[in-house]
Design a protein around this motif. Sequence first.
Motif, PDB file in Angstrom:
ATOM      1  N   ASP A   1       0.585  -2.606   0.940  1.00 13.91           N
ATOM      2  CA  ASP A   1      -0.488  -2.638   1.351  1.00 13.91           C
ATOM      3  C   ASP A   1      -0.736  -4.560   1.908  1.00 13.91           C
ATOM      4  N   ALA A   2      -0.140  -4.554   1.807  1.00 17.90           N
ATOM      5  CA  ALA A   2      -0.129  -6.593   1.745  1.00 17.90           C
ATOM      6  C   ALA A   2       0.519  -6.787   3.602  1.00 17.90           C
ATOM      7  N   ALA A   3       1.720  -5.717   3.308  1.00 20.67           N
ATOM      8  CA  ALA A   3       2.558  -5.497   4.492  1.00 20.67           C
ATOM      9  C   ALA A   3       1.364  -5.339   6.218  1.00 20.67           C
ATOM     10  N   ALA A   4       0.394  -4.084   5.152  1.00 19.04           N
ATOM     11  CA  ALA A   4      -0.274  -4.008   6.142  1.00 19.04           C
ATOM     12  C   ALA A   4      -1.602  -4.508   6.998  1.00 19.04           C
TER      13      ALA A   4
ATOM     14  N   ILE B   1      -2.511   4.153   6.631  1.00 17.57           N
ATOM     15  CA  ILE B   1      -1.278   2.918   5.802  1.00 17.57           C
ATOM     16  C   ILE B   1      -2.124   3.133   4.714  1.00 17.57           C
ATOM     17  N   GLU B   2      -3.245   3.212   4.772  1.00 20.72           N
ATOM     18  CA  GLU B   2      -4.211   3.098   3.202  1.00 20.72           C
ATOM     19  C   GLU B   2      -3.698   4.591   2.783  1.00 20.72           C
ATOM     20  N   LYS B   3      -2.964   5.526   3.078  1.00 23.35           N
ATOM     21  CA  LYS B   3      -3.346   6.786   2.795  1.00 23.35           C
ATOM     22  C   LYS B   3      -1.957   6.649   1.679  1.00 23.35           C
TER      23      LYS B   3
ATOM     24  N   ASN C   1      -2.214   4.697  -0.904  1.00 17.55           N
ATOM     25  CA  ASN C   1      -2.472   5.633  -2.078  1.00 17.55           C
ATOM     26  C   ASN C   1      -1.725   6.323  -2.601  1.00 17.55           C
ATOM     27  N   THR C   2      -0.697   7.178  -2.144  1.00 21.69           N
ATOM     28  CA  THR C   2       0.084   8.188  -2.716  1.00 21.69           C
ATOM     29  C   THR C   2       1.039   7.460  -3.436  1.00 21.69           C
ATOM     30  N   LEU C   3       1.114   6.310  -2.760  1.00 29.40           N
ATOM     31  CA  LEU C   3       2.531   5.236  -3.506  1.00 29.40           C
ATOM     32  C   LEU C   3       1.528   4.746  -5.315  1.00 29.40           C
ATOM     33  N   PHE C   4       0.130   4.536  -5.189  1.00 32.24           N
ATOM     34  CA  PHE C   4       0.179   4.523  -6.585  1.00 32.24           C
ATOM     35  C   PHE C   4      -0.230   5.289  -7.512  1.00 32.24           C
ATOM     36  N   SER C   5      -0.659   5.997  -6.424  1.00 30.39           N
ATOM     37  CA  SER C   5      -1.345   7.608  -7.334  1.00 30.39           C
ATOM     38  C   SER C   5       0.076   8.498  -8.141  1.00 30.39           C
ATOM     39  N   LYS C   6       1.387   7.911  -7.751  1.00 33.94           N
ATOM     40  CA  LYS C   6       2.827   8.359  -8.322  1.00 33.94           C
ATOM     41  C   LYS C   6       3.431   7.178  -9.040  1.00 33.94           C
ATOM     42  N   LYS C   7       2.614   6.127  -8.905  1.00 30.52           N
ATOM     43  CA  LYS C   7       2.842   4.600 -10.273  1.00 30.52           C
ATOM     44  C   LYS C   7       4.158   4.274 -10.112  1.00 30.52           C
ATOM     45  N   GLU C   8       4.117   4.457  -8.116  1.00 26.49           N
ATOM     46  CA  GLU C   8       5.359   3.343  -7.327  1.00 26.49           C
ATOM     47  C   GLU C   8       4.697   2.381  -7.213  1.00 26.49           C
ATOM     48  N   TYR C   9       4.288   1.152  -8.072  1.00 23.68           N
ATOM     49  CA  TYR C   9       3.219   0.607  -7.462  1.00 23.68           C
ATOM     50  C   TYR C   9       3.643  -1.014  -7.153  1.00 23.68           C
ATOM     51  N   SER C  10       4.514  -1.589  -7.279  1.00 21.57           N
ATOM     52  CA  SER C  10       5.819  -2.446  -6.204  1.00 21.57           C
ATOM     53  C   SER C  10       5.373  -2.659  -5.172  1.00 21.57           C
ATOM     54  N   LYS C  11       5.333  -1.005  -4.531  1.00 19.17           N
ATOM     55  CA  LYS C  11       6.280  -0.175  -3.409  1.00 19.17           C
ATOM     56  C   LYS C  11       4.662  -0.089  -3.093  1.00 19.17           C
TER      57      LYS C  11
ATOM     58  N   ILE D   1      12.521  -5.068  -1.345  1.00 23.13           N
ATOM     59  CA  ILE D   1      10.807  -4.690  -1.443  1.00 23.13           C
ATOM     60  C   ILE D   1      10.166  -5.633  -0.427  1.00 23.13           C
ATOM     61  N   VAL D   2       9.917  -6.466  -0.520  1.00 23.44           N
ATOM     62  CA  VAL D   2       9.484  -6.779   0.443  1.00 23.44           C
ATOM     63  C   VAL D   2       9.523  -6.188   2.208  1.00 23.44           C
ATOM     64  N   ALA D   3      10.907  -6.345   2.695  1.00 21.23           N
ATOM     65  CA  ALA D   3      11.231  -6.602   3.963  1.00 21.23           C
ATOM     66  C   ALA D   3      11.285  -4.494   4.635  1.00 21.23           C
ATOM     67  N   ASP D   4      11.289  -3.944   3.124  1.00 21.05           N
ATOM     68  CA  ASP D   4      11.145  -2.752   3.280  1.00 21.05           C
ATOM     69  C   ASP D   4       9.736  -1.942   3.606  1.00 21.05           C
ATOM     70  N   ALA D   5       8.736  -2.258   3.049  1.00 16.48           N
ATOM     71  CA  ALA D   5       7.168  -2.600   3.122  1.00 16.48           C
ATOM     72  C   ALA D   5       7.183  -3.318   4.799  1.00 16.48           C
ATOM     73  N   CYS D   6       7.009  -4.220   4.957  1.00 13.80           N
ATOM     74  CA  CYS D   6       7.624  -4.358   6.680  1.00 13.80           C
ATOM     75  C   CYS D   6       8.311  -3.624   7.182  1.00 13.80           C
ATOM     76  N   MET D   7       8.766  -3.096   7.008  1.00 11.87           N
ATOM     77  CA  MET D   7       9.072  -1.680   7.933  1.00 11.87           C
ATOM     78  C   MET D   7       8.423  -0.544   8.129  1.00 11.87           C
ATOM     79  N   ALA D   8       7.776  -0.024   6.350  1.00 13.36           N
ATOM     80  CA  ALA D   8       7.079   0.887   6.655  1.00 13.36           C
ATOM     81  C   ALA D   8       5.914   0.884   7.382  1.00 13.36           C
ATOM     82  N   ALA D   9       5.477  -0.627   6.929  1.00 11.01           N
ATOM     83  CA  ALA D   9       4.404  -0.641   8.071  1.00 11.01           C
ATOM     84  C   ALA D   9       4.537  -0.596   9.140  1.00 11.01           C
ATOM     85  N   GLN D  10       5.065  -1.235   9.837  1.00  9.23           N
ATOM     86  CA  GLN D  10       5.341  -1.416  10.999  1.00  9.23           C
ATOM     87  C   GLN D  10       6.200   0.479  11.778  1.00  9.23           C
TER      88      GLN D  10
END
Length: 222
Positions: A116-119, A96-98, A101-111, A32-41
């Motif tokens: 957000d941390a990766a950003a 990246i903020e958008k 927000n989209t992930l939180f609106s989908k209740k994908e809180y972990s992602k 999850i952490v690695a995927d977030a870092c790749m997405a932020a990049q």
Amino acid sequence: MPIFNGFLQKIDIAETKRYAGLRTSENFSDKIVADACMAAQAIAKPRGIFQQCCYDSDSCQLLCEEPFTIEGSKIREHLKNSEIAIIMAVTIGGDIEKEVNTLFSKKEYSKGLMLDAAATTATEMIADQLNHYIDEMAAKHGYETTWRYSPGYGDWPLTQQMNLIKAVHADQIDIHLTSGCMLVPQKSITAIIGMARSVVESGIPSGCRNCSMHNTCSSRKE
């Protein structure tokens, strides 16, 4: 104003965990952490800008296009030996903020939390890159630099964000302020770096050690 285009080759996973407050938690897999870092990049659009100004340590005035007085005893102490100050601003953009927000609106809180941390990590990395560039530039002209200091650190009022973004023309990289002096996009940083012929240590601790929330913040650096 010189524009600085940073580059995110890889986002630091350990720093991302720290910003997410995961010092001891095992609720997030490494994937999850690695995927977030790749997405932020992939989403981040890093940009920076900086401006050199003379600094009058007697009056504590920054002599930019619209001169202003530096407020706060700690930042004044920090700059007391400086002849020149570099104002800098960086951002990774608002896309990246958008997505967060989209992930939180989908209740994908972990992602959402990890992205957000990766950003935040990415923003700090771009700030470090610009900081390093300024350090090298200063050294070539016989100057030493202080560590960068941002409004909100110590007793430097957050309201002086307004002075900094005007002085550095942060609007050129699409950084603006809310009515409460918060930066937009959120993943942005403004700071000041002092330049002196011989930097004398002020005794003021840098970074997290200078923050009033050092003892309670889960994201602090040790």
